[in-house]
Design a protein around this motif. Structure first.
Motif, PDB file in Angstrom:
ATOM      1  N   GLN A   1      23.105   4.164   8.363  1.00 42.57           N
ATOM      2  CA  GLN A   1      22.106   4.362   9.411  1.00 42.57           C
ATOM      3  C   GLN A   1      21.314   5.656   9.235  1.00 42.57           C
ATOM      4  O   GLN A   1      20.126   5.689   9.518  1.00 42.57           O
ATOM      5  CB  GLN A   1      22.779   4.347  10.790  1.00 42.57           C
ATOM      6  CG  GLN A   1      21.767   4.274  11.922  1.00 42.57           C
ATOM      7  CD  GLN A   1      22.401   4.449  13.281  1.00 42.57           C
ATOM      8  OE1 GLN A   1      23.310   5.256  13.445  1.00 42.57           O
ATOM      9  NE2 GLN A   1      21.928   3.696  14.251  1.00 42.57           N
ATOM     10  N   THR A   2      21.972   6.717   8.777  1.00 42.87           N
ATOM     11  CA  THR A   2      21.275   7.997   8.672  1.00 42.87           C
ATOM     12  C   THR A   2      20.548   8.159   7.337  1.00 42.87           C
ATOM     13  O   THR A   2      19.843   9.146   7.153  1.00 42.87           O
ATOM     14  CB  THR A   2      22.273   9.150   8.873  1.00 42.87           C
ATOM     15  OG1 THR A   2      23.483   8.805   8.186  1.00 42.87           O
ATOM     16  CG2 THR A   2      22.561   9.356  10.338  1.00 42.87           C
ATOM     17  N   ALA A   3      20.733   7.209   6.400  1.00 37.76           N
ATOM     18  CA  ALA A   3      20.028   7.295   5.116  1.00 37.76           C
ATOM     19  C   ALA A   3      19.704   5.890   4.603  1.00 37.76           C
ATOM     20  O   ALA A   3      20.142   5.489   3.525  1.00 37.76           O
ATOM     21  CB  ALA A   3      20.871   8.054   4.095  1.00 37.76           C
ATOM     22  N   PRO A   4      18.917   5.122   5.396  1.00 40.37           N
ATOM     23  CA  PRO A   4      18.636   3.747   4.971  1.00 40.37           C
ATOM     24  C   PRO A   4      17.886   3.742   3.642  1.00 40.37           C
ATOM     25  O   PRO A   4      17.071   4.610   3.382  1.00 40.37           O
ATOM     26  CB  PRO A   4      17.768   3.190   6.107  1.00 40.37           C
ATOM     27  CG  PRO A   4      17.220   4.379   6.828  1.00 40.37           C
ATOM     28  CD  PRO A   4      18.227   5.468   6.655  1.00 40.37           C
ATOM     29  N   GLY A   5      18.208   2.771   2.799  1.00 33.26           N
ATOM     30  CA  GLY A   5      17.518   2.654   1.516  1.00 33.26           C
ATOM     31  C   GLY A   5      18.105   3.552   0.439  1.00 33.26           C
ATOM     32  O   GLY A   5      17.576   3.610  -0.664  1.00 33.26           O
ATOM     33  N   SER A   6      19.212   4.236   0.736  1.00 32.32           N
ATOM     34  CA  SER A   6      19.747   5.200  -0.237  1.00 32.32           C
ATOM     35  C   SER A   6      20.736   4.576  -1.223  1.00 32.32           C
ATOM     36  O   SER A   6      21.109   5.204  -2.203  1.00 32.32           O
ATOM     37  CB  SER A   6      20.410   6.376   0.495  1.00 32.32           C
ATOM     38  OG  SER A   6      21.477   5.911   1.306  1.00 32.32           O
ATOM     39  N   LEU A   7      21.181   3.343  -0.973  1.00 35.67           N
ATOM     40  CA  LEU A   7      22.147   2.725  -1.894  1.00 35.67           C
ATOM     41  C   LEU A   7      21.412   2.034  -3.043  1.00 35.67           C
ATOM     42  O   LEU A   7      20.383   1.400  -2.829  1.00 35.67           O
ATOM     43  CB  LEU A   7      23.003   1.680  -1.160  1.00 35.67           C
ATOM     44  CG  LEU A   7      23.932   2.137  -0.045  1.00 35.67           C
ATOM     45  CD1 LEU A   7      24.820   0.971   0.391  1.00 35.67           C
ATOM     46  CD2 LEU A   7      24.775   3.324  -0.455  1.00 35.67           C
ATOM     47  N   SER A   8      21.973   2.112  -4.239  1.00 38.51           N
ATOM     48  CA  SER A   8      21.429   1.365  -5.377  1.00 38.51           C
ATOM     49  C   SER A   8      21.720  -0.126  -5.163  1.00 38.51           C
ATOM     50  O   SER A   8      22.555  -0.498  -4.327  1.00 38.51           O
ATOM     51  CB  SER A   8      22.089   1.837  -6.672  1.00 38.51           C
ATOM     52  OG  SER A   8      23.465   1.468  -6.643  1.00 38.51           O
ATOM     53  N   ALA A   9      21.055  -0.972  -5.951  1.00 34.85           N
ATOM     54  CA  ALA A   9      21.320  -2.415  -5.860  1.00 34.85           C
ATOM     55  C   ALA A   9      22.787  -2.689  -6.176  1.00 34.85           C
ATOM     56  O   ALA A   9      23.453  -3.466  -5.470  1.00 34.85           O
ATOM     57  CB  ALA A   9      20.403  -3.180  -6.810  1.00 34.85           C
ATOM     58  N   ASP A  10      23.324  -2.047  -7.210  1.00 32.60           N
ATOM     59  CA  ASP A  10      24.736  -2.252  -7.565  1.00 32.60           C
ATOM     60  C   ASP A  10      25.656  -1.865  -6.405  1.00 32.60           C
ATOM     61  O   ASP A  10      26.604  -2.596  -6.082  1.00 32.60           O
ATOM     62  CB  ASP A  10      25.110  -1.415  -8.805  1.00 32.60           C
ATOM     63  CG  ASP A  10      24.535  -2.013 -10.091  1.00 32.60           C
ATOM     64  OD1 ASP A  10      24.008  -3.151 -10.046  1.00 32.60           O
ATOM     65  OD2 ASP A  10      24.604  -1.330 -11.129  1.00 32.60           O
ATOM     66  N   ASP A  11      25.390  -0.712  -5.805  1.00 34.61           N
ATOM     67  CA  ASP A  11      26.231  -0.275  -4.686  1.00 34.61           C
ATOM     68  C   ASP A  11      26.109  -1.224  -3.489  1.00 34.61           C
ATOM     69  O   ASP A  11      27.077  -1.426  -2.740  1.00 34.61           O
ATOM     70  CB  ASP A  11      25.861   1.147  -4.255  1.00 34.61           C
ATOM     71  CG  ASP A  11      26.455   2.201  -5.198  1.00 34.61           C
ATOM     72  OD1 ASP A  11      27.236   1.819  -6.095  1.00 34.61           O
ATOM     73  OD2 ASP A  11      26.122   3.391  -5.042  1.00 34.61           O
ATOM     74  N   THR A  12      24.918  -1.786  -3.304  1.00 35.23           N
ATOM     75  CA  THR A  12      24.742  -2.721  -2.180  1.00 35.23           C
ATOM     76  C   THR A  12      25.531  -4.006  -2.440  1.00 35.23           C
ATOM     77  O   THR A  12      26.210  -4.517  -1.537  1.00 35.23           O
ATOM     78  CB  THR A  12      23.245  -3.025  -1.950  1.00 35.23           C
ATOM     79  OG1 THR A  12      22.531  -1.788  -1.913  1.00 35.23           O
ATOM     80  CG2 THR A  12      23.030  -3.763  -0.638  1.00 35.23           C
ATOM     81  N   TYR A  13      25.476  -4.513  -3.677  1.00 32.09           N
ATOM     82  CA  TYR A  13      26.325  -5.672  -4.018  1.00 32.09           C
ATOM     83  C   TYR A  13      27.796  -5.315  -3.820  1.00 32.09           C
ATOM     84  O   TYR A  13      28.576  -6.101  -3.271  1.00 32.09           O
ATOM     85  CB  TYR A  13      26.097  -6.109  -5.467  1.00 32.09           C
ATOM     86  CG  TYR A  13      24.876  -6.984  -5.659  1.00 32.09           C
ATOM     87  CD1 TYR A  13      24.814  -8.265  -5.095  1.00 32.09           C
ATOM     88  CD2 TYR A  13      23.791  -6.541  -6.406  1.00 32.09           C
ATOM     89  CE1 TYR A  13      23.693  -9.077  -5.274  1.00 32.09           C
ATOM     90  CE2 TYR A  13      22.662  -7.348  -6.590  1.00 32.09           C
ATOM     91  CZ  TYR A  13      22.621  -8.609  -6.022  1.00 32.09           C
ATOM     92  OH  TYR A  13      21.522  -9.408  -6.182  1.00 32.09           O
ATOM     93  N   ALA A  14      28.168  -4.114  -4.255  1.00 31.91           N
ATOM     94  CA  ALA A  14      29.583  -3.724  -4.198  1.00 31.91           C
ATOM     95  C   ALA A  14      30.073  -3.624  -2.749  1.00 31.91           C
ATOM     96  O   ALA A  14      31.122  -4.174  -2.395  1.00 31.91           O
ATOM     97  CB  ALA A  14      29.785  -2.398  -4.933  1.00 31.91           C
TER      98      ALA A  14
END
Lengths: 202, 424
Positions: free
Chosen positions: A143-156
């Motif tokens: 919530q405090t850093a939306p868009g900060s995850l890589s695609a790999d981290d989002t899949y993970a």
């Protein structure tokens, strides 16, 4: 009145112009405007690159999923680092503000939410599509850093949440193809609105 | 079992919230007398020195003109915010009359706070199943044919706390404060969609906000082509930031969440996207192990706003007045009962009665000092009659979680004190 007649004849005269016929004309012409079939010519063409930069949404068919992959075990690390502070070490949530993400009580095989408002709705027992988990995390979390995850981290982290909810195995790895194939326990629980006004209370 | 994830409107105000909203001596006094005062409406009025009033205002010159008007120091309605990023604040209906909600008292419900957006840089991109993907600036949008129309907005979670936990000190603000009514100005969405030329197979439209959760909802194209608007003004001035400045989608009669604020993108497609806000949230659990999805229309509802908690009334004549609304067109009838629903009286509907807007109703009552239960019941142009609590829970189950439109009212005891009654 005379002005209206004049405007009308100008409009009729202009009607000989060609439109591209792409859409039916519904704009009320009572307050003027271009002749049917023509446009206001406001705005500008969007470039494909511009659209691609904005168009982050993912649908249940998987359209919009990026390249990349991630495992549930890697996701556990992402979760501990980026999510646990708000959603609790095991996804149990911190009431009242931070929703519970993990838990299929009771077992997630029943769907008795209408009988008892106290049953927590989670990814495991309520969400009908796994693609929604990916889409929502990518657009809004953490919530405090939306868009900060890589695609790999989002899949993970998606894999971690689905595994923690016992929807996929603890060793699972997700990429776009695998995510689309995840069948959520609540997949067939949703029905379209059948309220239509009138005498019946639905 | 741990409490269900509190979708914020579930949340009762805590003493901390109240203290945060009520500084100083006046605040402390309000807290101390909370039960009698009935709610935060009182407690959150910011402490201010009492106005110094001349003994005879006709003998003292008044204040000069000012750049921006302010309310009388005797009038201090507040929205009682929760103060959370993903929070809400409530329109104080008990303090208002007429039908239009002042812009600064319009309810709020955000999922990632209120973004700060420069209108000179804000654009709306329309793409997907269209002949010509396009980008529009705010300037472009304001050059389309404009319309000005009055519509209500209601969060489909409106009334959740009052439904689950009907406490006697609930005010109209706590019972139905996630409802407001506004004169909106903007461009009919169909004009824009004609400009980009939807392709024949476009049946759904994704609307996306420019806030920190990029809130998205899938909207049927039929609604987009019917009465949907892209609005930039409320009550004659630009939208307030918390109402979507500089641009929001306005879907008359449909649940608040689908009226996407800070609108930056519309994508045309052939199926819904199944976003978090149309699956995890804003779906209605039903008996038979199902949940209802895309339940956009707000059914007919009404509420008496005068008299109301925290007032005490005196004997004699007074109007029983309130608000009625339906997402399915016009309100055709409002009935008032003073005996808990044994008998009903037709209330006067104040003109104009507008489609998908709030209608004010009133009925003159002579109170003789006996206990009474005031209720109101709305009927809309489809023939739908506002249900009782029992009818609603019979149809949907006690766990129904959105679209709370049951008949509610106010209990009057012989001393004239009012308390909330959550319906039968």
């Amino acid at each position: 009145m005379r002005r209206i007649v004049m405007a009308m004849s100008a409009w009729l005269a202009a009607c000989s112009g060609t439109g591209d016929g792409a859409a039916t004309t519904h704009v009320s012409r009572t307050n003027g405007g271009p002749p049917p079939g023509q446009h206001f010519e406001l705005g500008r063409a969007a470039t494909p690159a511009e659209v691609a930069a904005l168009d982050l949404d993912v649908n249940p068919a998987g359209a919009g999923l990026p390249a990349g992959r991630g495992s549930a075990s890697d996701g556990a690390k992402v979760y501990a680092r980026a999510c646990a502070s708000c959603h609790g070490p095991n996804g149990e949530g911190i009431a009242p503000l931070y929703p519970q993400l993990v838990g299929r009580d009771p077992a997630g095989e029943t769907f008795d939410f209408a009988k008892d408002p106290r049953i927590a709705r989670t990814i495991g027992n309520y969400w009908p599509y796994a693609t929604t988990v990916f889409d929502y995390i990518r657009r809004a979390m953490p919530q405090t850093a939306p868009g900060s995850l890589s695609a790999d981290d989002t899949y993970a982290v998606t894999a971690y949440l689905l595994a923690a909810n016992k929807v996929i195995g603890a060793e699972a790895v997700l990429d776009s193809a695998a995510l689309v194939n995840v069948k959520m326990p609540a997949r067939d629980r949703f029905v379209r609105d059948d309220r239509r006004g009138g005498h019946e209370v639905r | 079992m741990p409490p269900r994830d509190a979708n914020p409107p579930d949340r009762a105000l805590t003493r901390r919230d109240l203290l945060a909203g009520a500084a100083g001596v006046a605040g402390a006094a309000a807290i101390a007398s909370l039960p009698a005062l009935g709610a935060a409406q009182q407690a959150s009025v910011p402490a201010a020195p009492p106005p110094v009033v001349p003994a005879d205002p006709t003998k003292v010159v008044g204040t000069p003109t000012a750049a921006v008007g302010t309310r009388s120091p005797f009038v201090r309605p507040t929205r009682v915010p929760t103060g959370d990023i993903q929070g809400f604040s409530l329109t104080p209906h008990g303090d208002l009359t007429g039908t239009i909600t002042p812009a600064d008292l319009h309810f709020e419900r955000h999922h990632a706070g209120v973004p700060l957006i420069d209108p000179a840089r804000h654009t709306l991109t329309v793409h997907g199943k269209v002949a010509r993907p396009m980008v529009f600036s705010m300037d472009d949008l304001r050059r389309f044919p404009q319309v000005t129309r009055t519509y209500f907005l209601e969060c489909s979670g409106n009334g959740r706390a009052a439904f689950r936990d009907p406490k006697p000190d609930l005010t109209p603000q706590r019972v139905a404060g996630l409802l407001s009514n506004t004169e909106w100005t903007g461009v009919p969405l169909h004009a824009l969609l004609e400009e980009v030329g939807m392709t024949g197979d476009a049946t759904w439209m994704l609307a996306e906000g420019g806030d920190a959760c990029m809130l998205t909802r899938s909207i049927p194209v039929a609604k987009a082509m019917d009465d949907a608007l892209l609005v930039w003004a409320q009550n004659g001035e630009p939208l307030r930031p918390e109402n979507g400045f500089p641009l929001r989608l306005l879907l008359p009669g449909w649940e608040g969440n689908s009226n996407v604020k800070w609108l930056r993108r519309l994508e045309l497609g052939t199926a819904p996207w199944m976003t978090r806000w149309e699956t995890s949230k804003y779906t209605d659990p039903l008996l038979g192990q199902k949940a209802r999805q895309f339940s956009f229309d707000m059914d007919a509802k009404s509420m008496i706003t005068s008299p109301c908690v925290p007032q005490a009334i005196t004997k004699g004549w007074r109007p029983v007045s309130g608000l009625a609304w339906t997402g399915r067109g016009r309100i055709t009838r409002v009935e008032v009962s003073v005996d808990g629903g044994s008998s009903w009286h037709d209330a006067a509907l104040h003109e104009p009665v507008l489609s998908k807007a709030v209608t004010r109703f009133s009925w003159m009552w002579h109170w003789q000092g006996k206990s009474a239960l005031l209720l109101s019941r709305a009927t809309d142009e489809t023939g739908y009659v506002q249900p009782t609590r029992t009818e609603l829970t019979t149809a949907r189950g006690p766990g129904t979680d959105y679209h709370f439109n049951q008949i509610v009212g106010w209990q009057v005891d012989p001393s004239g004190q009012l308390t909330y009654h959550g319906g039968r």
